[in-house]
Scaffold this active site. Structure first.
Site, PDB file in Angstrom:
ATOM      1  N   ASP A  64       0.854  -1.193   0.000  1.00  0.00           N
ATOM      2  CA  ASP A  64       0.000   0.000   0.000  1.00  0.00           C
ATOM      3  C   ASP A  64       0.887   1.240   0.000  1.00  0.00           C
ATOM      4  OD1 ASP A  64      -2.452   1.459   0.109  1.00  0.00           O
ATOM      5  OD2 ASP A  64      -2.013   1.914   2.201  1.00  0.00           O
ATOM      6  N   SER A  65       0.281   2.368  -0.329  1.00  0.00           N
ATOM      7  CA  SER A  65       1.027   3.624  -0.303  1.00  0.00           C
ATOM      8  C   SER A  65       1.374   4.035   1.129  1.00  0.00           C
ATOM      9  CB  SER A  65       0.182   4.720  -0.953  1.00  0.00           C
ATOM     10  OG  SER A  65      -1.078   4.788  -0.314  1.00  0.00           O
ATOM     11  N   ASN A  94      -5.930   1.121  -3.792  1.00  0.00           N
ATOM     12  CA  ASN A  94      -6.822   1.265  -4.955  1.00  0.00           C
ATOM     13  C   ASN A  94      -6.167   2.072  -6.064  1.00  0.00           C
ATOM     14  OD1 ASN A  94     -10.008   0.525  -4.506  1.00  0.00           O
ATOM     15  ND2 ASN A  94      -8.884   0.745  -2.602  1.00  0.00           N
ATOM     16  N   TYR A 153      -0.445   8.562  -2.699  1.00  0.00           N
ATOM     17  CA  TYR A 153      -0.316   8.276  -4.123  1.00  0.00           C
ATOM     18  C   TYR A 153      -1.499   8.871  -4.907  1.00  0.00           C
ATOM     19  CZ  TYR A 153       3.303   4.564  -3.627  1.00  0.00           C
ATOM     20  OH  TYR A 153       4.457   3.848  -3.404  1.00  0.00           O
ATOM     21  N   GLY A 154      -2.600   9.044  -4.210  1.00  0.00           N
ATOM     22  CA  GLY A 154      -3.872   9.383  -4.873  1.00  0.00           C
ATOM     23  C   GLY A 154      -3.925  10.737  -5.545  1.00  0.00           C
ATOM     24  N   GLU A 193      -6.328   9.258   8.731  1.00  0.00           N
ATOM     25  CA  GLU A 193      -4.982   9.184   9.317  1.00  0.00           C
ATOM     26  C   GLU A 193      -4.903   9.921  10.650  1.00  0.00           C
ATOM     27  OE1 GLU A 193      -1.764   9.595   6.633  1.00  0.00           O
ATOM     28  OE2 GLU A 193      -2.466   7.816   5.593  1.00  0.00           O
ATOM     29  N   CYS A 240     -11.023   3.004  -1.712  1.00  0.00           N
ATOM     30  CA  CYS A 240      -9.779   3.512  -1.115  1.00  0.00           C
ATOM     31  C   CYS A 240      -9.523   2.718   0.165  1.00  0.00           C
ATOM     32  CB  CYS A 240      -9.922   5.000  -0.806  1.00  0.00           C
ATOM     33  SG  CYS A 240      -8.529   5.672   0.100  1.00  0.00           S
ATOM     34  N   THR A 241      -8.251   2.395   0.380  1.00  0.00           N
ATOM     35  CA  THR A 241      -7.891   1.589   1.556  1.00  0.00           C
ATOM     36  C   THR A 241      -8.398   2.159   2.882  1.00  0.00           C
ATOM     37  OG1 THR A 241      -5.839   2.850   1.536  1.00  0.00           O
ATOM     38  CG2 THR A 241      -5.745   0.611   0.643  1.00  0.00           C
ATOM     39  N   HIS A 242      -8.435   3.484   2.964  1.00  0.00           N
ATOM     40  CA  HIS A 242      -8.747   4.118   4.249  1.00  0.00           C
ATOM     41  C   HIS A 242     -10.237   4.098   4.603  1.00  0.00           C
ATOM     42  CE1 HIS A 242      -4.745   5.569   3.618  1.00  0.00           C
ATOM     43  NE2 HIS A 242      -4.754   6.318   4.703  1.00  0.00           N
TER      44      HIS A 242
HETATM   45  N1  DGL Z   1      -3.946   3.828  -0.504  1.00  0.00           N
HETATM   46  C1  DGL Z   1      -4.597   4.834  -1.303  1.00  0.00           C
HETATM   47  C2  DGL Z   1      -5.760   4.212  -2.069  1.00  0.00           C
HETATM   48  O1  DGL Z   1      -6.310   3.206  -1.691  1.00  0.00           O
HETATM   49  C3  DGL Z   1      -5.091   5.975  -0.448  1.00  0.00           C
HETATM   50  C4  DGL Z   1      -3.995   6.853   0.113  1.00  0.00           C
HETATM   51  C5  DGL Z   1      -3.154   7.535  -0.956  1.00  0.00           C
HETATM   52  O2  DGL Z   1      -3.627   8.477  -1.618  1.00  0.00           O
HETATM   53  O3  DGL Z   1      -2.025   7.092  -1.128  1.00  0.00           O
HETATM   54  O4  DGL Z   1      -6.107   4.726  -3.112  1.00  0.00           O
END
Ligand code: DGL
Length: 247
Positions: free
Chosen positions: A7-8, A71, A39-40, A150, A180-182
């Site tokens: 994951d990011s 994602n 990353y998003g 976060e 999205c993971t969060h």
């Molecule tokens: N892990 C990213 C996602 O699921 C969310 C956080 C990010 O923007 O890196 O898209």
């Protein structure tokens, strides 16, 4: 079976939680690119470059499978990762789409996709759903939810006003893809916002369903060894894992 989860940042731990609950793996190697999250908001070339660098890290372990819990990575860079990896790579977008299709039969249902700017811009969820005749789809980039999660603000004023900001003009959705993971961490608040009568599709649950369908998990592991790595401040990642995963 040993799996890598990429994951990011820390958000992919929501996917790890589902993997642990279902006792699928003997060992989970988690890598969060905490030095370069988010990353998003980055473009496809950058996300792909970062993802291929993360792949090099996973090559140090004898994993059988790599899950990109992110994602954004799944939407932008899955093909490049698959081409470069010496093991199977599974993203969360396809499982999410399948989970939606298994949950929502009515092709006219009002479906909302939420995710980062990158995921929404890629239309990775939208395009296959439209091809599969879902006719009432909207998509909304809800990037503010990432820092809110976060900060640990899973409920309350700040989250409520962000939800109001993004959702106020939308028609009531029958289903929401939490792209999205969060977002599984604010699942309850999102569900309450829509008065509890909206189905929520969660990447962690979707990937478990997908893996159980595609791989042999007849052997369950009572204990999973979880190894956590991060590109910056791994102690902070471990502290979040302790809290989120009840370790
Ligand atoms: N892990 C990213 C996602 O699921 C969310 C956080 C990010 O923007 O890196 O898209």
């Amino acid at each position: 079976m040993k799996v890598g989860v990429f994951d990011s940042g820390v958000g992919g731990l929501t996917v790890v939680k589902s993997l642990l609950e279902h006792k699928l793996f003997e060992e989970i190697i988690y890598f969060g690119d905490t030095a370069r999250v988010p990353y998003g908001i980055k473009d496809k070339n950058t996300v792909t470059r970062y993802s291929l660098e993360a792949l090099e890290f996973f090559k140090n372990f004898e994993i059988d499978l790599l899950i990109t819990a992110c994602n954004t990575v799944s939407a932008y860079s899955l093909n490049e990762l698959k081409e470069a990896a010496p093991f199977d790579v599974v993203g969360v977008v396809e499982p999410g789409i399948l989970a939606l299709e298994n949950t929502v039969e009515d092709k006219n249902a009002n479906i909302l996709i939420i995710g980062t700017k990158a995921t929404i811009k890629s239309r990775a969820y939208e395009k296959p759903l439209i091809s599969n005749q879902y006719s009432n789809i909207s998509a909304c980039a809800t990037g503010l939810f990432v820092p809110i999660v976060e900060e640990g603000l899973y409920e309350g004023e700040v989250l409520e006003s962000a939800m109001h900001h993004y959702f106020k003009d939308l028609e009531h959705p029958d289903a929401i893809i939490l792209g999205c993971t969060h977002f599984p961490l604010i699942e309850k608040a999102i569900s309450n916002y829509f008065q509890g009568n909206t189905q929520l599709i969660h990447s962690g649950e979707a990937i478990v369903e997908y893996l159980e369908h595609h791989y042999d998990f007849s052997k369950k592991f009572e204990k999973t060894e979880l190894k956590l790595f991060a590109s910056e401040n791994p102690e902070a990642l471990r502290a979040v894992a302790k809290k989120w995963l009840d370790l």
